[in-house]
Design a protein around this motif. Sequence first.
Motif, PDB file in Angstrom:
ATOM      1  N   GLU A 179       0.870  -1.171   0.000  1.00  0.00           N
ATOM      2  CA  GLU A 179       0.000   0.000   0.000  1.00  0.00           C
ATOM      3  C   GLU A 179       0.910   1.225   0.000  1.00  0.00           C
ATOM      4  N   ALA A 230      -1.660   5.032   0.546  1.00  0.00           N
ATOM      5  CA  ALA A 230      -1.986   5.413   1.918  1.00  0.00           C
ATOM      6  C   ALA A 230      -0.726   5.875   2.639  1.00  0.00           C
ATOM      7  N   ALA A 283       1.815   7.339   1.386  1.00  0.00           N
ATOM      8  CA  ALA A 283       2.178   8.683   0.929  1.00  0.00           C
ATOM      9  C   ALA A 283       1.396   9.729   1.721  1.00  0.00           C
ATOM     10  N   GLU A 284       0.138   9.429   2.034  1.00  0.00           N
ATOM     11  CA  GLU A 284      -0.671  10.354   2.819  1.00  0.00           C
ATOM     12  C   GLU A 284      -0.231  10.388   4.276  1.00  0.00           C
ATOM     13  N   VAL A 285      -0.004   9.212   4.832  1.00  0.00           N
ATOM     14  CA  VAL A 285       0.279   9.103   6.259  1.00  0.00           C
ATOM     15  C   VAL A 285       1.710   9.541   6.574  1.00  0.00           C
ATOM     16  N   SER A 286       2.666   9.183   5.692  1.00  0.00           N
ATOM     17  CA  SER A 286       4.076   9.402   6.000  1.00  0.00           C
ATOM     18  C   SER A 286       4.791  10.276   4.982  1.00  0.00           C
ATOM     19  N   GLY A 287       4.516  10.059   3.717  1.00  0.00           N
ATOM     20  CA  GLY A 287       5.219  10.760   2.648  1.00  0.00           C
ATOM     21  C   GLY A 287       5.540   9.783   1.537  1.00  0.00           C
ATOM     22  N   PHE A 296       7.365   5.782   1.221  1.00  0.00           N
ATOM     23  CA  PHE A 296       7.005   4.922   2.356  1.00  0.00           C
ATOM     24  C   PHE A 296       5.964   3.928   1.860  1.00  0.00           C
ATOM     25  N   TYR A 297       5.744   2.860   2.595  1.00  0.00           N
ATOM     26  CA  TYR A 297       4.827   1.812   2.133  1.00  0.00           C
ATOM     27  C   TYR A 297       4.374   0.966   3.311  1.00  0.00           C
ATOM     28  N   TYR A 298       3.220   0.355   3.141  1.00  0.00           N
ATOM     29  CA  TYR A 298       2.797  -0.718   4.037  1.00  0.00           C
ATOM     30  C   TYR A 298       3.034  -2.023   3.289  1.00  0.00           C
ATOM     31  N   LEU A 299       3.514  -3.059   3.966  1.00  0.00           N
ATOM     32  CA  LEU A 299       3.454  -4.402   3.416  1.00  0.00           C
ATOM     33  C   LEU A 299       2.171  -5.028   3.942  1.00  0.00           C
ATOM     34  N   LYS A 300       1.579  -5.892   3.128  1.00  0.00           N
ATOM     35  CA  LYS A 300       0.247  -6.397   3.430  1.00  0.00           C
ATOM     36  C   LYS A 300       0.178  -7.871   3.070  1.00  0.00           C
ATOM     37  N   PHE A 329      16.667   3.423   8.135  1.00  0.00           N
ATOM     38  CA  PHE A 329      15.956   4.640   7.747  1.00  0.00           C
ATOM     39  C   PHE A 329      16.903   5.531   6.949  1.00  0.00           C
ATOM     40  N   GLN A 384      12.371   3.491   4.522  1.00  0.00           N
ATOM     41  CA  GLN A 384      12.438   2.576   5.669  1.00  0.00           C
ATOM     42  C   GLN A 384      12.400   1.152   5.161  1.00  0.00           C
ATOM     43  N   PRO A 437      -2.616  -9.097   7.883  1.00  0.00           N
ATOM     44  CA  PRO A 437      -1.341  -8.652   8.442  1.00  0.00           C
ATOM     45  C   PRO A 437      -0.763  -7.437   7.698  1.00  0.00           C
ATOM     46  N   LEU A 438      -0.085  -6.589   8.441  1.00  0.00           N
ATOM     47  CA  LEU A 438       0.554  -5.388   7.891  1.00  0.00           C
ATOM     48  C   LEU A 438       1.925  -5.196   8.520  1.00  0.00           C
ATOM     49  N   ILE A 439       2.840  -4.608   7.739  1.00  0.00           N
ATOM     50  CA  ILE A 439       4.040  -3.997   8.309  1.00  0.00           C
ATOM     51  C   ILE A 439       3.958  -2.529   7.926  1.00  0.00           C
ATOM     52  N   LEU A 473       7.808   6.126  10.440  1.00  0.00           N
ATOM     53  CA  LEU A 473       7.840   7.589  10.409  1.00  0.00           C
ATOM     54  C   LEU A 473       6.529   8.053   9.795  1.00  0.00           C
ATOM     55  N   VAL A 474       5.814   8.913  10.508  1.00  0.00           N
ATOM     56  CA  VAL A 474       4.534   9.410   9.994  1.00  0.00           C
ATOM     57  C   VAL A 474       4.456  10.917  10.207  1.00  0.00           C
ATOM     58  N   ARG A 475       3.599  11.571   9.447  1.00  0.00           N
ATOM     59  CA  ARG A 475       3.387  13.006   9.632  1.00  0.00           C
ATOM     60  C   ARG A 475       2.834  13.260  11.031  1.00  0.00           C
ATOM     61  N   VAL A 481      -0.947  13.078  11.640  1.00  0.00           N
ATOM     62  CA  VAL A 481      -1.591  11.769  11.809  1.00  0.00           C
ATOM     63  C   VAL A 481      -1.490  11.325  13.270  1.00  0.00           C
TER      64      VAL A 481
END
Lengths: 529, 531
Positions: free
Chosen positions: A238, A241, A243-247, A250-254, A348, A367, B280-282, B286-288, B291
């Motif tokens: 992902e 999402a 990009a919105e949450v972190s920049g 960045f990415y979520y693994l799913k 990082f 990251q 599951p997620l990873i 680092l977040v804004r 948020v």
Amino acid sequence: MGLQCFFGGTTIQTLRMAVIPASSSSRFIFGKPLSKTLTLNSLSRRCSSINYLKKPPFTLLIKAFSSTAEQTAPSTESVENRMVKPQWKAAIDFKWIRDNKDAVALNIKNRNSNANLELVLELYEKMLAVQKEVERLRGERNVVANKMKGKLEPLERQKLVKEGKNLKDGLITLEEDLLKLSDELQQEAQCIPNMTHPDVPIGEEDCSTMRKMVGSPHEFSFPVKDHLQLGKELDLFEFDAAAEVSGSKFYYLKNEAVMLEMALVNWTLSEVMKRGFTPLTTPELVRSSVVEKCGFQPRGENTQVYTVEGSDQCLIGTAEIPVGGIHMDSILAESMLPLKYVAFSHCFRTEAGAAGTATRGLYRVHQFSKVEMFILCQPEESESYHEELIKIEEDLFSSLGLHYKTIDMASGDLGAPAYRKFDVEAWMPGLGRYGEISSASNCTDYQSRRLGIRYRPSESSTNPKKGKGKLAPTKFVHTLNATACAIPRMIICLLENYQQKDGSVVIPVPLRPFIGGLERIAPKFPQDE
Amino acid sequence: MGLRCYFGGTAIQTLRMAVIPASSSSSRFIFGRPLSKTLTLNSLFLRRNNVNYLTRPPFTLLTKALAATAVQAAPPTETIDRGVVKPQWKAAIDFKWIRDNKDAVALNIKNRNSNANLELVLEIYEKMLAVQKEVERLRGERNAVANKMKGKLEPSERQKLIEEGKNLRDGLIMLEEDLLKLSDELQQEAQFIPNMTHPDVPIGEEDRSIVRKMVGCPREFSFPIKDHLQLGKELDLFDFDAAAEVSGSKFYYLKNEAVMLEIGLINWTLSEVMKRGFTPLITPELVRSSVVEKCGFQPRGDNTQVYSVEESDQCLIGTAEIPVGGIHMDSILVESMLPLKYVAFSHCFRTEAGAAGAATRGLYRVHQFSKVEMFILCQPEESESHHEELIKIEEELFSSLGLHYKTIDMASGDLGAPAYRKFDVEAWMPGLGRYGEISSASNCTDYQSRRLGIRYRPSEPTSTNPKMVKGKFTPTRFVHTLNATACAVPRMMICLLENYQQEDGSVIIPEPLRPFMGGLGLIAPKFSRAE
């Protein structure tokens, strides 16, 4: 450079004057260097209108300097001498550099380094001269002090008192100069890169030589997708999402990507542990001084390093940093060596200046998880451990069935700490090119001289002439680091190489026991049906 | 509070004056007044407004967002442009509900030990409504003037209308400016109001918390027991000393079997929770900072738990709740997607500012740790049953590891602002000689979703008004969010080491974890001691 001219000129003369053997009228001689050396102070760009008497005692610091190559103080205490820059000292072998000037100069050129060797050597000679003069003055002061122990005419005593005071004032000033010279020398000398292994190809990246090529690109009977498309269709990442949450980057693994990461970490750790490495998980926030000592730049416009606000802590860009630091400022017993670690950490990186480079999907991200190998060993053994590390990497990548090449990196492409570096580049069919998936460096004593990691050779290997029971002198260990698995790059390789016509991805056999027996990542919803 | 007096006084009067119906001729005069008065109102916000109103960006756009009261002001990427406005994001707080339930909200603020200022919130709200109404009225008047000018007019009449229109416009600009500021002030104050509290939550301080359940009993030892720090030292599992040099106090390296134990715990927990239908997620770590705020944490201030990155608006997460909460930020989900159940693995970073002196021995309170966190987004009607589901999963996990623990319904005074109800699990740590918190499960109802902008659209047949025209979308509602620890690795390690220590200094690995640790059943001392 202005600094250089300055050193070549006035102050060298000043010193020559100061070294003239002093008669008892040394008071006069001190009148002169005092004022002259004040101009020398201005070198460090701080006006020195300081009350010398209020300063902390210099003797302690001078002690550290006279044994040239010592860590000044444990980093927890360095806060106190904040006015001194840099806050830590690398045990750089200046004498060796002077005695091997031509080789060092050539190396600096071959490494594309902007180190200023001439300046380093000038500062060094200057410092030695000031050091010598300080010794001489101390001797003279002792002579005066001894004279005053006996019975004296009041007039004579008065003269001696005055002479002693002048000597003391002169010493304080010179010691101040010595401190500043030593700092300046450190700052300049820290830019000098490690020497280079004689077999390393000289030149830019295109001069790098291939050591080995394994396998060949997989032939596909269907149009290949890149990992980003595969990940989208298999619901594995992902990016939007994130990009919105972190920049961006960045990415979520799913879903299966999470299990794949865990399996890669687990499998890699267990494979490397089998080969005698001690597993570690590390702090991911470290003092910036440790980052510097490992040869990274935590400051500056194009730094790769995230710094924490209101602290001297940074996020690590690689586990090499905290593992390098684990034996910081210590003397190991020879019998402990080699120390072999395999560390799992998140990494990082700001990726400043990486805009425009190959940044699609998981290739260059802020990251990521990484399993890193690190060895501390005796100098004689670092070359063979370097071979061992690259062989472990090759074993791992081969058993995952990757097509890759191992590259002996050219001198122009080596970072300052590396004596030699082997990169592995694996074929990424979706991206349509080879991409770096690992890097194995022999840093010889570059990092250990900064981190203060020594060992004491056992008795038998020392000079037989030495008296029994006397400890052998310490030596610096060599350090080596090598990627065992950089997870996102490995995920790219696996997804792109093992994609099937039906959109699924086959899991390589060695990983299956670590991913609950899963053999294939299948699309969750049948496409177009 | 000075602000409150001010609002109760002059400015309110100013408004009442402005609301006097204006005849078309004298409206210029009426505007003369509120203009100067509202300028003093501007000074409330501590910025002097010597601004050229004409060169400003158009207000209409922003006003639109305000008129729809409870809408996310703008996606965070765009908020940079309006740096002058604070706060940079808006929670969709239901002010009308707060006003209509003033007593309940006031009591709740008291029960929660919150320092929210409800009176101030309501005053600002009423004031904002009045300004809003006045803005509407002036717009109508401006339109009337504009319409009049469409016809044929005497030049003197036209001139008068032009002047009148200009005055109306100037007045509107001023009022819209005020509206913006009031709205921001209202946000800032209202964001302090904690979530409401479940009726079954015990009222009072931590000591009022109720034990919901007690499982097992403290293990009896026939030998002098060690704490996890001593066990870790003897078994070569941790390195705190090196970490203190490299990073600082309360950092650590895990070593040898501790590394395998951490990975075993993460893997086992993930697979257990996945079995129960969680994705599951990873996550990013680092977040804004926005948020972080939207999830109900304070990324700034003296005693913040949050590490911020220099020269950026990014923070390190203290829990995966933050990035998972953010994954559906600013979106409308379809009802059929709900519930969304996630289980996320991340590293967590906490400054532990102000924790000096608290129980900080060994792994108990550290700056960085691994955690597996559950997170659910669901329909409001279902959050209570999902809360029960989450605590049940936690209890199953801890029971299957053979821990002795109790589940606690936390008292109102111990709830963070986002929680409607919170169940903590405290497990017995024989080496430390006490119970220690190992997990926390919170129902945040719509507190976070109103800040994160996570709505869903109910499907047609169930919840909509039958009178509604077919095909027309039903109105959106805010989802409820819940979070719960599945495994906080260091705390779990304390439990396992201290509870499963043997007389010979070894530690037994609980059965369920063994398949995830290459079959390892025992952590044995590397060197036989004193032999």
